[in-house]
Design a protein around this motif. Sequence first.
Motif, PDB file in Angstrom:
ATOM      1  N   PRO A 179      39.020  45.969  41.279  1.00 62.41           N
ATOM      2  CA  PRO A 179      38.619  45.325  42.584  1.00 62.41           C
ATOM      3  C   PRO A 179      39.515  44.049  42.682  1.00 62.41           C
ATOM      4  N   SER A 180      39.770  43.416  43.745  1.00 58.24           N
ATOM      5  CA  SER A 180      40.414  42.236  43.936  1.00 58.24           C
ATOM      6  C   SER A 180      39.777  41.112  42.981  1.00 58.24           C
ATOM      7  N   THR A 181      38.506  40.897  42.794  1.00 55.40           N
ATOM      8  CA  THR A 181      37.651  39.610  42.137  1.00 55.40           C
ATOM      9  C   THR A 181      38.050  40.138  40.641  1.00 55.40           C
ATOM     10  N   GLN A 204      40.730  41.544  39.503  1.00 61.01           N
ATOM     11  CA  GLN A 204      42.261  41.417  39.254  1.00 61.01           C
ATOM     12  C   GLN A 204      42.471  40.055  39.146  1.00 61.01           C
ATOM     13  N   ALA A 205      41.987  39.366  40.148  1.00 63.04           N
ATOM     14  CA  ALA A 205      42.185  37.884  40.143  1.00 63.04           C
ATOM     15  C   ALA A 205      41.555  37.192  38.711  1.00 63.04           C
ATOM     16  N   ASP A 255      44.452  38.166  35.891  1.00 65.57           N
ATOM     17  CA  ASP A 255      45.443  37.356  36.223  1.00 65.57           C
ATOM     18  C   ASP A 255      45.411  35.959  35.913  1.00 65.57           C
TER      19      ASP A 255
END
Length: 186
Positions: free
Chosen positions: A57-59, A61-62, A65
């Motif tokens: 999910p984008s949360t 992955q952020a 990173d």
Amino acid sequence: MKTLDVVGLCASLRTGSVNRMALELAGARMPSSMHLDIIEWRDVAPFDADILAAGFPSTVQALRDRIRRCDGVVIATPEYNFSVPGMFKNTLDWLSRGEDQPFARKPVAILSASPGPLGGSRVQYELRKILLFVNAMVLIKPEVFIGGSTAKFDGAGACVDETTRGFVTAQMQAFEGWIQAVQRMR
């Protein structure tokens, strides 16, 4: 010398969390060569391998990173039932997935605060086991357990206890050296 970029993670989601106060104290007591960026993780969904099969999910992955890019991580955590808060453990479970998980060889410092006399000591040992498994480079000493924490921070979140400020300062100074030592090993 470049400024060391340190990510802060507070394992408590509560706005007035004493562990958030302790994390902010750590940021304030860091040597001038370090900068603390407290990262929010409230929106991380419960771990689900079916979701993971489609990608992070984008949360998540952020977070992955950001942790991968930083020089070190400071975690301030309360103790829930002698262990790591469930939603924070969930976040660590998400972050630990994949060959490129971001905690591998990442310097980490842990501190905890609790109204009880042990200052969250049991949670630190549980968290250290998790971080050991993900191959994080956890600072061993000095340990910081802030017991009786409600008397050590005022209503505005400032630490009013000189001894506590001294312990946190010593840990952040040691963490600076630890980050540099780990970087030399790479």
